[in-house]
Design an enzyme around this catalytic site. Structure first.
Site, PDB file in Angstrom:
ATOM      1  N   ASP A   1     -29.054  53.401   4.113  1.00  0.00           N
ATOM      2  CA  ASP A   1     -30.072  53.572   5.166  1.00  0.00           C
ATOM      3  C   ASP A   1     -31.390  53.002   4.663  1.00  0.00           C
ATOM      4  O   ASP A   1     -31.489  52.601   3.498  1.00  0.00           O
ATOM      5  CB  ASP A   1     -30.226  55.052   5.565  1.00  0.00           C
ATOM      6  CG  ASP A   1     -30.572  55.209   7.048  1.00  0.00           C
ATOM      7  OD1 ASP A   1     -31.624  54.670   7.469  1.00  0.00           O
ATOM      8  OD2 ASP A   1     -29.795  55.835   7.797  1.00  0.00           O
TER       9      ASP A   1
ATOM     10  N   VAL B   1     -30.767  46.912   6.819  1.00  0.00           N
ATOM     11  CA  VAL B   1     -29.630  46.027   7.106  1.00  0.00           C
ATOM     12  C   VAL B   1     -30.075  44.655   7.618  1.00  0.00           C
ATOM     13  O   VAL B   1     -29.283  43.716   7.627  1.00  0.00           O
ATOM     14  CB  VAL B   1     -28.632  46.659   8.118  1.00  0.00           C
ATOM     15  CG1 VAL B   1     -27.947  47.870   7.530  1.00  0.00           C
ATOM     16  CG2 VAL B   1     -29.294  46.955   9.456  1.00  0.00           C
TER      17      VAL B   1
ATOM     18  N   ASN C   1     -22.768  51.060  11.376  1.00  0.00           N
ATOM     19  CA  ASN C   1     -23.207  52.093  12.318  1.00  0.00           C
ATOM     20  C   ASN C   1     -24.696  52.023  12.636  1.00  0.00           C
ATOM     21  O   ASN C   1     -25.109  52.438  13.722  1.00  0.00           O
ATOM     22  CB  ASN C   1     -22.867  53.474  11.733  1.00  0.00           C
ATOM     23  CG  ASN C   1     -23.628  54.585  12.418  1.00  0.00           C
ATOM     24  OD1 ASN C   1     -23.288  54.984  13.524  1.00  0.00           O
ATOM     25  ND2 ASN C   1     -24.695  55.068  11.774  1.00  0.00           N
ATOM     26  N   ALA C   2     -25.524  51.498  11.700  1.00  0.00           N
ATOM     27  CA  ALA C   2     -26.977  51.508  11.921  1.00  0.00           C
ATOM     28  C   ALA C   2     -27.298  50.884  13.278  1.00  0.00           C
ATOM     29  O   ALA C   2     -26.758  49.829  13.627  1.00  0.00           O
ATOM     30  CB  ALA C   2     -27.684  50.737  10.804  1.00  0.00           C
TER      31      ALA C   2
ATOM     32  N   ASN D   1     -26.799  49.475  31.190  1.00  0.00           N
ATOM     33  CA  ASN D   1     -27.589  50.682  31.414  1.00  0.00           C
ATOM     34  C   ASN D   1     -29.013  50.277  31.760  1.00  0.00           C
ATOM     35  O   ASN D   1     -29.582  49.395  31.120  1.00  0.00           O
ATOM     36  CB  ASN D   1     -27.574  51.544  30.146  1.00  0.00           C
ATOM     37  CG  ASN D   1     -27.780  53.004  30.458  1.00  0.00           C
ATOM     38  OD1 ASN D   1     -27.693  53.431  31.608  1.00  0.00           O
ATOM     39  ND2 ASN D   1     -28.054  53.785  29.429  1.00  0.00           N
TER      40      ASN D   1
ATOM     41  N   TYR E   1     -30.390  46.429  24.381  1.00  0.00           N
ATOM     42  CA  TYR E   1     -29.359  47.247  23.726  1.00  0.00           C
ATOM     43  C   TYR E   1     -27.955  46.877  24.256  1.00  0.00           C
ATOM     44  O   TYR E   1     -27.009  46.705  23.490  1.00  0.00           O
ATOM     45  CB  TYR E   1     -29.678  48.716  23.990  1.00  0.00           C
ATOM     46  CG  TYR E   1     -28.794  49.712  23.297  1.00  0.00           C
ATOM     47  CD1 TYR E   1     -28.942  49.963  21.933  1.00  0.00           C
ATOM     48  CD2 TYR E   1     -27.825  50.439  23.992  1.00  0.00           C
ATOM     49  CE1 TYR E   1     -28.147  50.910  21.287  1.00  0.00           C
ATOM     50  CE2 TYR E   1     -27.034  51.380  23.368  1.00  0.00           C
ATOM     51  CZ  TYR E   1     -27.197  51.614  22.014  1.00  0.00           C
ATOM     52  OH  TYR E   1     -26.408  52.552  21.382  1.00  0.00           O
TER      53      TYR E   1
ATOM     54  N   THR F   1     -27.003  63.687  19.655  1.00  0.00           N
ATOM     55  CA  THR F   1     -27.713  63.323  18.414  1.00  0.00           C
ATOM     56  C   THR F   1     -29.221  63.299  18.704  1.00  0.00           C
ATOM     57  O   THR F   1     -29.646  63.469  19.848  1.00  0.00           O
ATOM     58  CB  THR F   1     -27.331  61.909  17.915  1.00  0.00           C
ATOM     59  OG1 THR F   1     -27.770  60.958  18.876  1.00  0.00           O
ATOM     60  CG2 THR F   1     -25.851  61.773  17.669  1.00  0.00           C
TER      61      THR F   1
END
Ligand code: NAD
Length: 439
Positions: free
Chosen positions: A230, A254, A280-281, A339, A345, A380
């Site tokens: 991370d 990353v 996953n980041a 979305n 995104y 989350t």
């Protein structure tokens, strides 16, 4: 994690006045039985006998006819891989409908078919393709935490069918519903059910919190040595996760040019190799398209997509990911359905899906699989920031009528990482409780 809605609808007053309760999903814990029995295995395809045999070997009673009226079944596995004509689809209804009536809470329907891509006869392709519509529709009818999923097999894909059927029957797939998984004829041999990742070294990016932290925990639980990655700013939380899973922490952004080579270097020098990489980041920087600025667009593209392409170049190079290794990406249903406010995104996550398709073909000869999960609404910090009304809608608009947990995403990733899942590549499995979005 309990959200406000669940707290309200589960209150004694709400129960008393008959407000429907979201079903508590049966999630996997080590040592729990694969599923509650008995399991009805029927349909007469080429995999049914094998499924009944290995279920028996795992201590789950497989029956070929329904128990007496009033008795329940934990699951039904219908093998329709031999269906060649639409008339054969009647089997689905005749065998499946009484079994569904007898399903326990958190029950499972798993249908096995033949991958239409491997067939040429028009009636046969038509028939096998029809299974998809039936299973996805059934998923939307089931209640009480039950799910319906479809496994489409090539040829004699016995290992692949076993791995996928096991996953769908188990508590690992608690929030996976209405999905179609294709399995090829790759073989994998026996897998230790409790520690399938023993001896593997796994890297997880974005592991300091949320879904990434849970992926690290689940991979470690399944036997892997985990490198938790991370940004330096999340260093304390990252160290906590790395210590908890008895792995190591690697602080890096990353998006840096040398991220891939630093990951390879850390994994090989500290742990002696690299077997699993989980990208996953990810970040969101929402804005309506017409107001989307450079920074929002580029930061999301860099973290969610371009960094993954760059890191893969280094990871797949000399001395990097081992043959037979696994790359798992985290996409999103926003990359499938789109979305509002998320053109950046949505583009990045759809791009990830394209990456998985193309890269899986390129590395197949090394036995490396490349897959993605597409989470729906997962509880989350990312989703906690969504405005209340939108959040409540997002949380409920799925067949299981609740949000998923980070663990649900992690379990699907851990399944992709298993040696037994060698037959599954180039796939996107949605972990969304069969969200109405992108259905
Ligand atoms: P989160 O914001 O809670 O955690 C993301 C982690 O990634 C953080 O620890 C962050 O520090 C790290 N990170 C961000 N930029 C980084 C960088 N440049 N280098 C290294 N690490 C970096 O998010 P989450 O909800 O746990 O999401 C994890 C993944 O799941 C993301 O890819 C996200 O897009 C995806 N996803 C989440 C949901 C959901 O409902 N939460 C739904 C669909 C997809």
């Amino acid at each position: 994690m309990t959200d406000l809605f669940t707290t309200i609808v589960s209150s004694p007053v709400a129960r008393k006045v008959g407000v429907p309760q979201p079903t508590r999903l049966r999630r996997y814990e080590p040592g729990m039985p694969l599923c509650e029995g008995p399991v009805l295995v029927a349909g007469g395809g080429r995999f049914a006998d094998g499924v009944a045999a290995w279920l028996g070997g795992e201590g789950v009673a497989a029956v070929s006819t329904l128990p007496d009226e009033g008795d329940k079944v934990g699951a039904v596995v219908l093998d329709l891989s031999a269906a060649t004509d639409p008339a054969d689809l009647d089997q689905l209804r005749l065998l499946g409908a009484p079994a569904v009536k007898a399903l326990r809470r958190n029950g499972r329907v798993v249908v096995i078919g033949t991958d239409p891509a491997t067939l040429t006869d028009v009636a046969e392709v038509t028939t096998q393709r029809a299974l998809e519509g039936a299973v996805r529709s059934l998923g939307k009818e089931l209640r009480g935490g039950a799910t319906a999923n479809l496994v489409l097999a090539q040829g004699q894909a016995h290992d692949g069918v076993r791995s996928a059927v096991e996953f769908f029957l188990s508590g690992r797939s608690a929030y996976v519903d209405g999905q179609v998984v294709r399995v090829d004829e790759s073989t994998s041999g026996d897998v230790d059910a409790l520690r399938p990742l023993d001896g593997k070294v796994a890297v997880v990016t974005g592991a300091a919190r949320g879904i990434g932290a849970e992926i690290a925990r689940v991979l470690a639980r399944d036997g892997a040595t985990v490198v938790a990655v991370d940004v330096p700013a999340a260093g304390d939380a990252l160290a906590t996760v790395a210590n908890e899973v008895r792995g190591t922490a690697l602080q890096l952004d990353v998006t840096s040019d040398d991220a891939g080579s630093r990951i390879v270097e850390h994994a090989t020098t500290r742990h002696g190799g690299l077997d699993v990489v989980v990208h996953n980041a990810g970040i969101t920087r929402d804005k309506l398209f017409v107001n989307m600025d450079d920074d929002r667009w580029h930061s999301v593209m860099e973290v969610n997509l371009r960094s993954v392409l760059r890191m893969n170049d280094a990871i797949l190079g000399e001395g990097g990911l081992a043959d037979g290794g696994r790359i798992v990406c985290v996409a999103s249903i926003a990359g499938i359905a789109g979305n509002r406010g998320q053109t950046n995104y949505g583009a990045s996550k759809a791009g990830v899906i394209g990456l998985v398709t193309a890269l899986s073909r390129q590395v197949a000869d090394r036995g490396i699989t490349v897959n993605a999960v597409a989470p729906g609404f997962i509880e989350t910090e990312m989703t906690a920031r969504i405005p209340f009304a939108t959040r409540e809608i997002g949380r409920r608009m799925n067949s299981l009528q609740q949000g998923g947990h980070p663990k649900d995403v992690a379990e699907t990733i851990a399944w992709f990482a298993q040696p037994g899942a060698a037959a599954v590549t180039g796939h996107v499995v949605r972990v969304c409780g069969q969200s109405l979005l992108g259905a």
